[in-house]
Design a protein around this motif. Sequence first.
Motif, PDB file in Angstrom:
ATOM      1  N   GLY A 170       0.802  -1.215   0.000  1.00 19.20           N
ATOM      2  CA  GLY A 170       0.000   0.000   0.000  1.00 19.20           C
ATOM      3  C   GLY A 170       0.836   1.267   0.000  1.00 19.20           C
ATOM      4  O   GLY A 170       0.292   2.382   0.015  1.00 19.20           O
ATOM      5  N   ARG A 171       2.164   1.103  -0.050  1.00 15.91           N
ATOM      6  CA  ARG A 171       3.077   2.240   0.063  1.00 15.91           C
ATOM      7  C   ARG A 171       3.958   2.418  -1.177  1.00 15.91           C
ATOM      8  O   ARG A 171       4.899   3.208  -1.164  1.00 15.91           O
ATOM      9  CB  ARG A 171       3.979   2.056   1.295  1.00 15.91           C
ATOM     10  CG  ARG A 171       3.230   1.955   2.607  1.00 15.91           C
ATOM     11  CD  ARG A 171       4.158   1.488   3.746  1.00 15.91           C
ATOM     12  NE  ARG A 171       5.264   2.382   3.935  1.00 15.91           N
ATOM     13  CZ  ARG A 171       5.282   3.424   4.774  1.00 15.91           C
ATOM     14  NH1 ARG A 171       4.198   3.689   5.502  1.00 15.91           N
ATOM     15  NH2 ARG A 171       6.342   4.175   4.898  1.00 15.91           N
ATOM     16  N   TYR A 172       3.658   1.693  -2.243  1.00 15.65           N
ATOM     17  CA  TYR A 172       4.553   1.686  -3.395  1.00 15.65           C
ATOM     18  C   TYR A 172       4.767   3.063  -4.012  1.00 15.65           C
ATOM     19  O   TYR A 172       5.820   3.333  -4.583  1.00 15.65           O
ATOM     20  CB  TYR A 172       4.020   0.733  -4.469  1.00 15.65           C
ATOM     21  CG  TYR A 172       4.146  -0.738  -4.140  1.00 15.65           C
ATOM     22  CD1 TYR A 172       5.168  -1.216  -3.325  1.00 15.65           C
ATOM     23  CD2 TYR A 172       3.244  -1.672  -4.666  1.00 15.65           C
ATOM     24  CE1 TYR A 172       5.290  -2.571  -3.030  1.00 15.65           C
ATOM     25  CE2 TYR A 172       3.358  -3.027  -4.386  1.00 15.65           C
ATOM     26  CZ  TYR A 172       4.372  -3.474  -3.562  1.00 15.65           C
ATOM     27  OH  TYR A 172       4.484  -4.818  -3.292  1.00 15.65           O
ATOM     28  N   THR A 173       3.771   3.937  -3.949  1.00 18.03           N
ATOM     29  CA  THR A 173       3.868   5.221  -4.665  1.00 18.03           C
ATOM     30  C   THR A 173       4.176   6.400  -3.748  1.00 18.03           C
ATOM     31  O   THR A 173       4.054   7.553  -4.166  1.00 18.03           O
ATOM     32  CB  THR A 173       2.554   5.509  -5.422  1.00 18.03           C
ATOM     33  OG1 THR A 173       1.478   5.625  -4.478  1.00 18.03           O
ATOM     34  CG2 THR A 173       2.236   4.400  -6.405  1.00 18.03           C
ATOM     35  N   ARG A 174       4.606   6.128  -2.530  1.00 18.37           N
ATOM     36  CA  ARG A 174       4.762   7.217  -1.544  1.00 18.37           C
ATOM     37  C   ARG A 174       5.761   8.295  -1.972  1.00 18.37           C
ATOM     38  O   ARG A 174       5.583   9.466  -1.645  1.00 18.37           O
ATOM     39  CB  ARG A 174       5.159   6.638  -0.190  1.00 18.37           C
ATOM     40  CG  ARG A 174       4.025   5.960   0.541  1.00 18.37           C
ATOM     41  CD  ARG A 174       4.505   5.366   1.842  1.00 18.37           C
ATOM     42  NE  ARG A 174       4.940   6.368   2.785  1.00 18.37           N
ATOM     43  CZ  ARG A 174       4.176   6.930   3.713  1.00 18.37           C
ATOM     44  NH1 ARG A 174       2.899   6.592   3.787  1.00 18.37           N
ATOM     45  NH2 ARG A 174       4.653   7.815   4.549  1.00 18.37           N
ATOM     46  N   VAL A 175       6.843   7.917  -2.627  1.00 14.90           N
ATOM     47  CA  VAL A 175       7.837   8.926  -3.011  1.00 14.90           C
ATOM     48  C   VAL A 175       7.811   9.214  -4.508  1.00 14.90           C
ATOM     49  O   VAL A 175       8.705   9.873  -5.024  1.00 14.90           O
ATOM     50  CB  VAL A 175       9.268   8.500  -2.596  1.00 14.90           C
ATOM     51  CG1 VAL A 175       9.340   8.213  -1.103  1.00 14.90           C
ATOM     52  CG2 VAL A 175       9.770   7.315  -3.401  1.00 14.90           C
ATOM     53  N   MET A 176       6.787   8.744  -5.193  1.00 18.25           N
ATOM     54  CA  MET A 176       6.761   8.871  -6.645  1.00 18.25           C
ATOM     55  C   MET A 176       6.813  10.332  -7.083  1.00 18.25           C
ATOM     56  O   MET A 176       7.550  10.693  -8.014  1.00 18.25           O
ATOM     57  CB  MET A 176       5.522   8.193  -7.219  1.00 18.25           C
ATOM     58  CG  MET A 176       5.472   8.237  -8.739  1.00 18.25           C
ATOM     59  SD  MET A 176       4.050   7.349  -9.418  1.00 18.25           S
ATOM     60  CE  MET A 176       4.537   5.660  -9.127  1.00 18.25           C
ATOM     61  N   TYR A 177       6.031  11.170  -6.430  1.00 18.39           N
ATOM     62  CA  TYR A 177       5.995  12.592  -6.789  1.00 18.39           C
ATOM     63  C   TYR A 177       6.192  13.456  -5.540  1.00 18.39           C
ATOM     64  O   TYR A 177       5.620  13.174  -4.489  1.00 18.39           O
ATOM     65  CB  TYR A 177       4.649  12.960  -7.426  1.00 18.39           C
ATOM     66  CG  TYR A 177       4.346  12.233  -8.701  1.00 18.39           C
ATOM     67  CD1 TYR A 177       4.968  12.595  -9.892  1.00 18.39           C
ATOM     68  CD2 TYR A 177       3.422  11.187  -8.733  1.00 18.39           C
ATOM     69  CE1 TYR A 177       4.676  11.931 -11.085  1.00 18.39           C
ATOM     70  CE2 TYR A 177       3.122  10.529  -9.916  1.00 18.39           C
ATOM     71  CZ  TYR A 177       3.755  10.903 -11.084  1.00 18.39           C
ATOM     72  OH  TYR A 177       3.466  10.250 -12.256  1.00 18.39           O
ATOM     73  N   TYR A 178       6.971  14.510  -5.716  1.00 22.04           N
ATOM     74  CA  TYR A 178       7.195  15.465  -4.627  1.00 22.04           C
ATOM     75  C   TYR A 178       6.997  16.865  -5.196  1.00 22.04           C
ATOM     76  O   TYR A 178       7.579  17.219  -6.232  1.00 22.04           O
ATOM     77  CB  TYR A 178       8.612  15.322  -4.070  1.00 22.04           C
ATOM     78  CG  TYR A 178       8.860  16.106  -2.798  1.00 22.04           C
ATOM     79  CD1 TYR A 178       8.772  15.484  -1.561  1.00 22.04           C
ATOM     80  CD2 TYR A 178       9.187  17.465  -2.842  1.00 22.04           C
ATOM     81  CE1 TYR A 178       9.004  16.188  -0.393  1.00 22.04           C
ATOM     82  CE2 TYR A 178       9.400  18.181  -1.676  1.00 22.04           C
ATOM     83  CZ  TYR A 178       9.313  17.538  -0.450  1.00 22.04           C
ATOM     84  OH  TYR A 178       9.532  18.242   0.714  1.00 22.04           O
ATOM     85  N   GLU A 179       6.160  17.661  -4.534  1.00 19.69           N
ATOM     86  CA  GLU A 179       5.921  19.026  -5.010  1.00 19.69           C
ATOM     87  C   GLU A 179       6.579  20.040  -4.089  1.00 19.69           C
ATOM     88  O   GLU A 179       6.611  19.887  -2.869  1.00 19.69           O
ATOM     89  CB  GLU A 179       4.420  19.321  -5.108  1.00 19.69           C
ATOM     90  CG  GLU A 179       3.679  19.322  -3.806  1.00 19.69           C
ATOM     91  CD  GLU A 179       2.250  19.815  -3.967  1.00 19.69           C
ATOM     92  OE1 GLU A 179       2.003  20.657  -4.850  1.00 19.69           O
ATOM     93  OE2 GLU A 179       1.393  19.362  -3.190  1.00 19.69           O
ATOM     94  N   GLU A 180       7.131  21.063  -4.712  1.00 20.55           N
ATOM     95  CA  GLU A 180       7.723  22.171  -3.962  1.00 20.55           C
ATOM     96  C   GLU A 180       7.454  23.450  -4.752  1.00 20.55           C
ATOM     97  O   GLU A 180       8.034  23.664  -5.816  1.00 20.55           O
ATOM     98  CB  GLU A 180       9.220  21.948  -3.763  1.00 20.55           C
ATOM     99  CG  GLU A 180       9.850  22.928  -2.780  1.00 20.55           C
ATOM    100  CD  GLU A 180      11.213  22.461  -2.333  1.00 20.55           C
ATOM    101  OE1 GLU A 180      11.359  22.037  -1.178  1.00 20.55           O
ATOM    102  OE2 GLU A 180      12.148  22.510  -3.159  1.00 20.55           O
ATOM    103  N   GLY A 181       6.533  24.236  -4.219  1.00 21.65           N
ATOM    104  CA  GLY A 181       6.114  25.421  -4.963  1.00 21.65           C
ATOM    105  C   GLY A 181       5.436  24.999  -6.256  1.00 21.65           C
ATOM    106  O   GLY A 181       4.500  24.207  -6.251  1.00 21.65           O
TER     107      GLY A 181
END
Length: 789
Positions: free
Chosen positions: A406-417
């Motif tokens: 259930g955690r496979y996509t946790r770091v797939m996308y990161y937004e900053e601004g």
Amino acid sequence: MTDLKNQRSGYISTSDIKLEGGSLFAESERVGADYIKSLDINRLLAPSYEMHGVTPPHNAKRYEGWERKRSNNWAPDGGAESHTLAGHSLGHWLSAAASFYRAQGDAELLGKISYAVNKLCELQEETGSAYIGGCPEETFKKCFSSDPDWVKNYWVPWYGIHKIYQGLIDIYMYCPEPVSKISFKVLKRFVDWAVDGISGLSDEFMQEMLNEEHGGMNEIFAFMYKFTGDIKYLETAVKFTHKRILEPLESGEDKLSGLHANTQIPKIVGAAQIYECDREKYEKYRRAGEAFWDFVVNDRSYVIGGNSIGEHFEIKGLESLGIKTCESCNTYNMMRLTELLYGWDHRSEYIDWYESALYNHILGQQEPETGAKMYFISLLPGHHRVYEEKEKSWWCCTGTGMENPGRYTRVMYYEEGDELYVNLYMPNELVWRSKGFELKTETKYPYSDKVRITVKKSGGSAGLMLRVPAWCDKMSAAVDGEIYNDVGTGYISLRRDWQDGDVIDITIPMKTKLYSSRAQGQIAYKYGPVALAAPLGSVKNAHGVKEYIMNETRIDSVTKPVPYIITNGEAPEGFAETEDKDSLKFRITPEHSSTGMAIELRPFYEIHHEFYTVYFNVDSEADRFIKELNDMTVDKVEPDGQQDELGHGFMTNISGEEHRSTFVCGGESHMYRDAWGDCVNKDELPYFSYTLSVSKGRNYVCVVNRAESPEFECDGVKYRREFCIYAENEKIGECVTEENKSGMMYGFYEIPMYLTAGKESVTIRLEAKTSSSCACVSELRITTDVVTK
């Protein structure tokens, strides 16, 4: 109360990322979700009720394995259920269910979550007690009164309830009201019980208490501070932070060798969470976390991303191969730490490791059809995967294994601004809510080096940061005919005013690359992020093989012969030739194989129910003696101070500090235990003993030790390393360590058949010959024959 659930900056919620059905990770996610939905929540709740003398819902009986057994009662006469880790699986289930609900929005699962937290709330109200742990509360009452023997006869109590705390936090974070509100109500009561309980403890007692494995208790209180802003929680988090481990790391010192690995990792995760609460005041915890990650990932990890052997960190620079390499909990917790570190500093190398661990360890930790979980990932050449007996084992890694899919996509996308970091390349659809974008990623990665991202809905101007894996040469991206190339920063930056229908075509060139072991000269092969392995034949009907086990101390050591690489004076990097790129099949040609036959290579995560090897010897065959010894081993125990010893009924009469440590021999890490000096009973000679399984035929005790001087001196007293071997209290031999002999000593002692007749196990005792003697062992085995070196 701080609303962490709706923060806009940081990792994109898994609820906004949908994996493409039928794809590699989507299918594994489906199997994982089915697994947790199949479990009986009443049986998981049962220990919490039993601790209050209350009948569990529907008269449910708790599950078996670690939910029932004492840590030392795998032996037939193990005794009462007083030493269990009961309750930890409930916590893991809560976390897993919350993660799956967040990722999938499954209404059936939300109903089960709601039922669980309501039952816990009712239990608190019915009993008038905030305590909902799975072991007797009396354990903690002794702790709260500063009783130095508080943990005696119990198995890591804080660790067990830490999992319940984390499960309640995850439900609060990932589920809607009213279930999240009820979860927080239960959580706060339970957390305040702990805060009040330890409030009178001295720092000295706290630090001594923290020598017992306690999970990431400091993380729990850091979260509570984030939720409430109440300083008492942050103060408690700091009080729960283990100085003996953190202080060397704060100054960049590596003192991890020989430590139980997964005891330490959650402590560092917790310290990292404290840093997030006050980055100026607790900057030292950031230094500790970054140093720890470097020491573990770069100096103590394997080609698949996992770490540890026999659950312990090796001495820096080693890479010993064995059956109990890469405990799965360790990788789960290192991934949690990596999430935090990347949030502070968007270094692509953090995601490089994360991706490798995700594909090569975590994906393959789950049996692809049943969802059964693995404890260790064996890297012993020629060995095989070993899975839990579902609903009977309940190892720590069963728990984290429930959470992983259930955690496979946790770091797939990161937004900053207005920038979106694209870290993992899986087929998915993304809703980037804060910017009003919708993106669709199409790819067969890692079976293809092509990735296409389509802007289904544009939110206007934004930057997309495409991660460039460290193993990749000349990654590029094309948009409307414009080519963007890797410039060595770890990301390709695409900044423009996006339009609906814009397409980004990405090429991530992959090729086979060589991985070289740190210590033993073995090599392995990777293709892009994927570790490759050689399948060596089906385990079906193989004699002595146990694929599914309940008792984690009874892993068989049956192996298949493993070919080694013949270089013929050439560099081995180019030996792995492509056979079928679409299915990632490769081959090492016959002229470079010791058998004269081609060696097939496939993604390691694909290989289940087969013997395999990931590592290869180069220009020399593996130690035949060890291969023969493994094949004739019935049972063995290593002095790990943890599950292996406890599960083999370890007992000793030595008073004072434990006589156990690690050493290096032949470029490999070994553990040892000895017994000498003062005994609890002055009339006895120093000893330790284990209960090991035996076969129906002839049995031998194999005593393995480091070859060293037979004498040593301590505090002016001379001791001689000589001891007697007893089976069921009958002496069967004597042993003296040998001087000036390199390597390890292997002594075999026959057990009279009348001592094993009709028995499944026997107790083996190593006892000092005299009061000035020392009993010692690095490994103890029961074998069916004798083998000579």
